[in-house]
Design a protein around this motif. Structure first.
Motif, mmCIF file in Angstrom:
data_model
loop_
_atom_site.group_PDB
_atom_site.id
_atom_site.type_symbol
_atom_site.label_atom_id
_atom_site.label_comp_id
_atom_site.label_asym_id
_atom_site.label_seq_id
_atom_site.Cartn_x
_atom_site.Cartn_y
_atom_site.Cartn_z
ATOM 1 N N HIS A 297 0.788 -1.150 0.161
ATOM 2 C CA HIS A 297 -0.133 0.097 -0.032
ATOM 3 C C HIS A 297 0.930 1.319 -0.103
ATOM 4 O O HIS A 297 0.302 2.177 0.248
ATOM 5 C CB HIS A 297 -0.948 -0.082 1.121
ATOM 6 C CG HIS A 297 -1.499 -1.282 1.419
ATOM 7 N ND1 HIS A 297 -2.443 -2.032 0.751
ATOM 8 C CD2 HIS A 297 -1.428 -2.104 2.560
ATOM 9 C CE1 HIS A 297 -2.948 -3.014 1.331
ATOM 10 N NE2 HIS A 297 -2.243 -3.405 2.245
ATOM 11 N N GLY A 298 2.098 1.080 -0.220
ATOM 12 C CA GLY A 298 2.943 2.328 -0.572
ATOM 13 C C GLY A 298 3.459 3.185 0.768
ATOM 14 O O GLY A 298 3.790 4.106 1.033
ATOM 15 N N THR A 299 3.157 2.112 1.856
ATOM 16 C CA THR A 299 3.758 2.625 3.163
ATOM 17 C C THR A 299 5.183 2.875 3.701
ATOM 18 O O THR A 299 5.946 2.363 2.577
ATOM 19 C CB THR A 299 3.032 1.614 4.304
ATOM 20 O OG1 THR A 299 3.651 0.259 4.270
ATOM 21 C CG2 THR A 299 1.708 1.427 4.240
ATOM 22 N N PHE A 322 -8.486 2.005 10.024
ATOM 23 C CA PHE A 322 -8.635 2.139 11.370
ATOM 24 C C PHE A 322 -7.982 1.163 12.277
ATOM 25 O O PHE A 322 -8.527 0.269 12.641
ATOM 26 C CB PHE A 322 -10.439 2.243 11.573
ATOM 27 C CG PHE A 322 -10.935 3.364 10.748
ATOM 28 C CD1 PHE A 322 -11.096 4.764 11.036
ATOM 29 C CD2 PHE A 322 -11.801 3.069 9.747
ATOM 30 C CE1 PHE A 322 -11.749 5.669 10.288
ATOM 31 C CE2 PHE A 322 -12.493 4.004 8.847
ATOM 32 C CZ PHE A 322 -12.338 5.250 9.190
ATOM 33 N N ALA A 323 -6.860 1.528 12.559
ATOM 34 C CA ALA A 323 -6.021 0.753 13.363
ATOM 35 C C ALA A 323 -6.264 0.824 14.832
ATOM 36 O O ALA A 323 -6.975 1.714 15.362
ATOM 37 C CB ALA A 323 -4.615 1.016 12.756
ATOM 38 N N GLN A 328 -0.483 3.420 14.803
ATOM 39 C CA GLN A 328 -0.544 2.309 13.548
ATOM 40 C C GLN A 328 -1.161 2.932 12.387
ATOM 41 O O GLN A 328 -0.817 2.546 11.424
ATOM 42 C CB GLN A 328 -1.315 1.329 14.016
ATOM 43 C CG GLN A 328 -0.617 0.388 15.048
ATOM 44 C CD GLN A 328 -1.521 -0.719 15.639
ATOM 45 O OE1 GLN A 328 -2.714 -0.640 15.569
ATOM 46 N NE2 GLN A 328 -0.684 -1.819 16.221
ATOM 47 N N SER A 329 -2.192 3.904 12.437
ATOM 48 C CA SER A 329 -2.903 4.457 11.549
ATOM 49 C C SER A 329 -2.018 5.427 10.596
ATOM 50 O O SER A 329 -1.892 5.382 9.469
ATOM 51 C CB SER A 329 -3.862 5.404 11.830
ATOM 52 O OG SER A 329 -5.017 4.723 12.597
ATOM 53 N N ARG A 330 -0.942 6.134 11.187
ATOM 54 C CA ARG A 330 0.012 6.754 10.663
ATOM 55 C C ARG A 330 0.880 6.000 9.881
ATOM 56 O O ARG A 330 1.535 6.298 8.753
ATOM 57 C CB ARG A 330 0.631 7.682 11.548
ATOM 58 C CG ARG A 330 -0.090 8.934 11.974
ATOM 59 C CD ARG A 330 0.999 9.835 12.512
ATOM 60 N NE ARG A 330 1.596 9.503 13.697
ATOM 61 C CZ ARG A 330 1.180 9.445 15.218
ATOM 62 N NH1 ARG A 330 0.090 9.872 15.387
ATOM 63 N NH2 ARG A 330 1.671 8.798 16.213
ATOM 64 N N CYS A 357 -2.881 9.652 2.079
ATOM 65 C CA CYS A 357 -1.702 9.735 1.627
ATOM 66 C C CYS A 357 -0.831 10.978 2.216
ATOM 67 O O CYS A 357 -1.388 12.061 2.410
ATOM 68 C CB CYS A 357 -1.799 10.114 0.113
ATOM 69 S SG CYS A 357 -0.051 10.536 -1.021
ATOM 70 N N ASP A 358 0.227 10.802 2.528
ATOM 71 C CA ASP A 358 0.966 12.013 3.397
ATOM 72 C C ASP A 358 1.516 13.223 2.293
ATOM 73 O O ASP A 358 2.050 14.176 2.788
ATOM 74 C CB ASP A 358 2.214 11.285 4.251
ATOM 75 C CG ASP A 358 1.777 10.537 5.577
ATOM 76 O OD1 ASP A 358 0.694 11.151 5.905
ATOM 77 O OD2 ASP A 358 2.307 9.922 6.087
ATOM 78 N N CYS A 359 1.345 12.939 1.222
ATOM 79 C CA CYS A 359 1.906 13.927 0.277
ATOM 80 C C CYS A 359 0.424 14.827 -0.249
ATOM 81 O O CYS A 359 0.476 15.871 -0.831
ATOM 82 C CB CYS A 359 2.119 13.279 -1.156
ATOM 83 S SG CYS A 359 3.758 12.445 -1.084
ATOM 84 N N TYR A 360 -0.687 14.411 0.553
ATOM 85 C CA TYR A 360 -1.895 15.093 0.047
ATOM 86 C C TYR A 360 -2.215 16.427 0.959
ATOM 87 O O TYR A 360 -2.056 16.009 2.181
ATOM 88 C CB TYR A 360 -2.925 14.208 0.069
ATOM 89 C CG TYR A 360 -4.575 14.772 -0.176
ATOM 90 C CD1 TYR A 360 -4.847 14.913 -1.443
ATOM 91 C CD2 TYR A 360 -5.036 15.205 0.808
ATOM 92 C CE1 TYR A 360 -6.173 15.601 -1.599
ATOM 93 C CE2 TYR A 360 -6.379 15.804 0.839
ATOM 94 C CZ TYR A 360 -7.058 15.951 -0.657
ATOM 95 O OH TYR A 360 -8.030 16.372 -0.881
#
Length: 380
Positions: A297-299, A322-323, A328-330, A357-360
């Motif tokens: 998943h690109g993590t 929803f971890a 965990q979610s991050r 996505c952390d780029c969004y």
């Protein structure tokens, strides 16, 4: 490429037959719709294909829950001609790895929404279909007359298994022997579904299907020694979940060409680097790929830089997860490091959902991005 939230589901189609690669999700709802509705839509698509096989890269629920749903709720018209699995079943010594896979779903940090054991659930579903044919894939194996498996490597898996298994065996010898005996019976079930295994069983006149596995597994889990083992694993935070990633299938086209595919499942970064380095000198990656499915998943913890292979298309299947904790979610969000890959000249990016996505920030920042959400699939 299907949008299954935090999960994987792809269908490789050509004029002769189709190969479904994984079919699952970890989300109860996808784009606001119940998971079963998305599964039914995908199954409806598959029902139009006469010749279809399935490849499961590994045994996490976000890769196989749809298959379990299909096999338990649909009639035989949805059967696959063949199911490809990672080869952790062809040799008796592999039962050690299966013990760790069984335990992986039962520790508290498994991130699973239930205590369902994915490996056991898969075997249980396969037993419902007595005629199902299984083929096991390991490094170098050609399948579908066009693809070649690059991972798993039985030797590497066994070496890494022994490091953990021997430690548990030393501390909990009796219960580990019980689990090993049970795992060996599960291994024989899968092995009996392969062409070679069927011949051996006929010659030995064994009937392993008569064993009441579910009842036996419940008995084992109720043993005080088993509960003590789980308590120790949780207290010492032993990471067994990684063993599902350690056996994840990676494959590419068997012959170098214009439309090279590279599917990576949830392969561990160190194993992906070994594959890229062609560690055994036998099967190198190609210089160029038409399409690459990135790992896990690109993590961030599974990030791998594919820019050197000049991919024309890249795929990331991700969704809100929803971890059990915010940490965990991050960790399960798409890594910002993939942002640099989005700007490779002539590379097109396909992803499921920008919200994870952390780029969004104020919109999708990827060059020529193609976000599937809210649709349920995308043709590439």
């Amino acid at each position: 490429m299907y949008n299954v939230g935090f999960g994987d589901c792809y269908c490789l189609r050509d004029r002769k037959k189709s190969l479904l690669v994984d079919f699952g999700t970890n989300n109860s709802r996808i784009e606001g719709r119940p998971r079963r509705e998305i599964f039914d839509l995908i199954i409806s698509d598959l029902s139009t294909i006469e010749c279809k096989n399935l490849l499961l890269t590994h045994f996490h629920m976000d890769h196989l829950s749809g298959l379990l749903y299909m096999m338990k709720n649909k009639d035989s018209s949805f059967d696959f001609g063949k199911i490809y699995l990672p080869d952790v079943f062809s040799e008796e010594k592999m039962s050690r790895t299966l013990v760790l896979l069984l335990l992986a779903d039962l520790v508290k940090d498994s991130c699973l929404p239930s205590r369902q054991v994915s490996l056991f659930a898969l075997i249980d579903a396969l037993l419902e279909r007595q005629t199902q044919t299984v083929e096991l894939l390991g490094r170098g194996k050609i399948f579908e007359e066009k693809y070649q498996a690059l991972w798993p490597d039985a030797y590497v898996t066994q070496r890494e298994t022994n490091e953990v298994y021997d430690l548990l065996k030393e501390k909990f010898p009796e219960i580990m022997d019980v689990l090993l005996d049970f795992a060996e019976k599960l291994r024989q079930i899968i092995w009996s579904m392969t062409d070679k295994g069927k011949v051996l069983l006929e010659n030995n006149q064994k009937n392993i299907r008569a064993y009441v596995y579910e009842r036996e597994f419940r008995r084992i889990k109720a043993l005080p020694e088993f509960k003590e083992l789980l308590t120790w694993l949780n207290r010492n935070q032993v990471n067994l979940r990684q063993f599902k990633h350690k056996i994840s299938i990676v494959f590419q086209n068997a012959r170098d060409g214009e439309l090279n595919l590279l599917f990576t499942g949830d392969v561990q970064p160190e194993h992906m680097q070994m594959i890229a380095d062609n560690y055994d000198g036998k099967w190198p990656l190609y210089e160029h790929y038409w399409c690459i499915k990135v790992p896990h998943h690109g993590t961030q913890d599974h990030y791998f830089n594919f820019s050197g292979y000049e991919p024309e298309n890249m795929m990331i299947s991700n969704g809100i997860h929803f971890a059990n904790s915010k940490t965990q979610s991050r960790e399960l969000r798409t890594s910002p490091l993939y942002g640099g890959l989005f700007y490779i000249p002539d590379t097109h990016m396909y992803c499921s959902n920008c919200d994870c996505c952390d780029c969004y920030e104020n919109g999708c920042s990827c060059k020529e991005a193609d976000v599937i959400s809210p649709s349920y699939y995308k043709d590439i």
